[in-house]
Motif scaffolding. Sequence first.
Motif, PDB file in Angstrom:
ATOM      1  N   ARG A   9       0.885  -1.262  -0.013  1.00 49.08           N
ATOM      2  CA  ARG A   9       0.162   0.112   0.048  1.00 49.08           C
ATOM      3  C   ARG A   9       0.791   1.236  -0.055  1.00 49.08           C
ATOM      4  O   ARG A   9       1.973   1.185   0.781  1.00 49.08           O
ATOM      5  CB  ARG A   9      -0.796   0.141   1.299  1.00 49.08           C
ATOM      6  N   THR A  81      -3.262   9.112   4.999  1.00 56.72           N
ATOM      7  CA  THR A  81      -4.155   8.736   3.692  1.00 56.72           C
ATOM      8  C   THR A  81      -3.682   7.283   3.377  1.00 56.72           C
ATOM      9  O   THR A  81      -2.465   7.232   2.815  1.00 56.72           O
ATOM     10  CB  THR A  81      -4.434   9.759   2.744  1.00 56.72           C
ATOM     11  N   CYS A  82      -4.832   6.612   3.003  1.00 56.65           N
ATOM     12  CA  CYS A  82      -4.526   5.378   2.371  1.00 56.65           C
ATOM     13  C   CYS A  82      -5.980   4.833   1.680  1.00 56.65           C
ATOM     14  O   CYS A  82      -6.932   5.186   2.128  1.00 56.65           O
ATOM     15  CB  CYS A  82      -3.964   4.398   3.299  1.00 56.65           C
ATOM     16  N   ASP A  83      -5.761   4.468   0.466  1.00 51.29           N
ATOM     17  CA  ASP A  83      -6.966   3.870  -0.232  1.00 51.29           C
ATOM     18  C   ASP A  83      -8.007   5.111  -0.164  1.00 51.29           C
ATOM     19  O   ASP A  83      -9.301   4.645  -0.046  1.00 51.29           O
ATOM     20  CB  ASP A  83      -7.528   2.729   0.472  1.00 51.29           C
ATOM     21  N   GLY A  84      -7.584   6.384  -0.388  1.00 48.76           N
ATOM     22  CA  GLY A  84      -8.709   7.458  -0.445  1.00 48.76           C
ATOM     23  C   GLY A  84      -9.303   7.868   0.828  1.00 48.76           C
ATOM     24  O   GLY A  84     -10.231   8.595   0.754  1.00 48.76           O
ATOM     25  N   LEU A  85      -8.789   7.298   2.025  1.00 45.40           N
ATOM     26  CA  LEU A  85      -9.269   7.511   3.207  1.00 45.40           C
ATOM     27  C   LEU A  85      -8.578   8.357   4.152  1.00 45.40           C
ATOM     28  O   LEU A  85      -7.174   8.106   3.922  1.00 45.40           O
ATOM     29  CB  LEU A  85     -10.219   6.466   4.177  1.00 45.40           C
ATOM     30  N   THR A 109     -10.482   5.346  11.062  1.00 52.23           N
ATOM     31  CA  THR A 109     -11.063   6.554  10.104  1.00 52.23           C
ATOM     32  C   THR A 109     -12.760   6.247  10.106  1.00 52.23           C
ATOM     33  O   THR A 109     -13.299   5.348  10.409  1.00 52.23           O
ATOM     34  CB  THR A 109     -10.648   6.368   8.416  1.00 52.23           C
ATOM     35  N   ARG A 111     -15.580   6.334   7.333  1.00 47.69           N
ATOM     36  CA  ARG A 111     -15.865   6.109   5.991  1.00 47.69           C
ATOM     37  C   ARG A 111     -16.375   7.620   5.083  1.00 47.69           C
ATOM     38  O   ARG A 111     -16.180   7.440   4.024  1.00 47.69           O
ATOM     39  CB  ARG A 111     -16.810   5.001   5.767  1.00 47.69           C
ATOM     40  N   ASP A 114     -13.379  10.789   3.054  1.00 46.66           N
ATOM     41  CA  ASP A 114     -12.671  10.617   1.961  1.00 46.66           C
ATOM     42  C   ASP A 114     -11.921  11.744   1.589  1.00 46.66           C
ATOM     43  O   ASP A 114     -12.327  12.893   1.940  1.00 46.66           O
ATOM     44  CB  ASP A 114     -14.002  10.723   0.656  1.00 46.66           C
ATOM     45  N   VAL A 115     -10.739  11.372   0.938  1.00 48.82           N
ATOM     46  CA  VAL A 115      -9.957  12.510   0.506  1.00 48.82           C
ATOM     47  C   VAL A 115      -9.960  12.613  -1.173  1.00 48.82           C
ATOM     48  O   VAL A 115     -10.094  11.625  -1.964  1.00 48.82           O
ATOM     49  CB  VAL A 115      -8.271  11.653   0.497  1.00 48.82           C
ATOM     50  N   GLN A 116     -10.310  13.748  -1.513  1.00 46.04           N
ATOM     51  CA  GLN A 116     -10.548  13.981  -3.141  1.00 46.04           C
ATOM     52  C   GLN A 116      -9.140  13.772  -3.843  1.00 46.04           C
ATOM     53  O   GLN A 116      -8.275  14.495  -3.479  1.00 46.04           O
ATOM     54  CB  GLN A 116     -11.031  15.348  -3.114  1.00 46.04           C
ATOM     55  N   SER A 117      -9.357  13.070  -4.674  1.00 46.72           N
ATOM     56  CA  SER A 117      -7.934  12.923  -5.386  1.00 46.72           C
ATOM     57  C   SER A 117      -7.834  13.739  -6.638  1.00 46.72           C
ATOM     58  O   SER A 117      -8.542  14.271  -7.055  1.00 46.72           O
ATOM     59  CB  SER A 117      -7.996  11.642  -6.044  1.00 46.72           C
TER      60      SER A 117
END
Length: 117
Positions: A9, A81-85, A109, A111, A114-117
């Motif tokens: 990851r 952050t990992c996997d968008g969270l 975390t 759910r 979310d982290v905006q990519s």
Amino acid sequence: MIGAGELNRRVVFYKRVEDSRSALNEPVGRLVIFLIARARRRDVSDVEKMQAGRESTALQARFVVRSCPKVRRITAADRLTCDGLMWEIVGVKELDQGRNRFLEITAVTNRETDVQS
């Protein structure tokens, strides 16, 4: 023994930087990227949560990263952050796989974070 293939990851660690003070003289800060690393993620099971007396809808996980001087500066005040969270770090400890080889970072975390990519 943890192998390099298990660190599958990509995690980004953030430190809080205080930029200024609010009208109430409270520190106002922002998160800045501190480190990007490879990690292994293992989610905490529901059984473990129940044994610890915690009932929560939040997701908990343990991240294992290679130890280095910069990684050893990570504290519970930091985020990752990992996997968008976005994850809040709740604990950091050294693993027993040799001195200064790996650190285990426990994080939680929601759910909805979310982290905006």
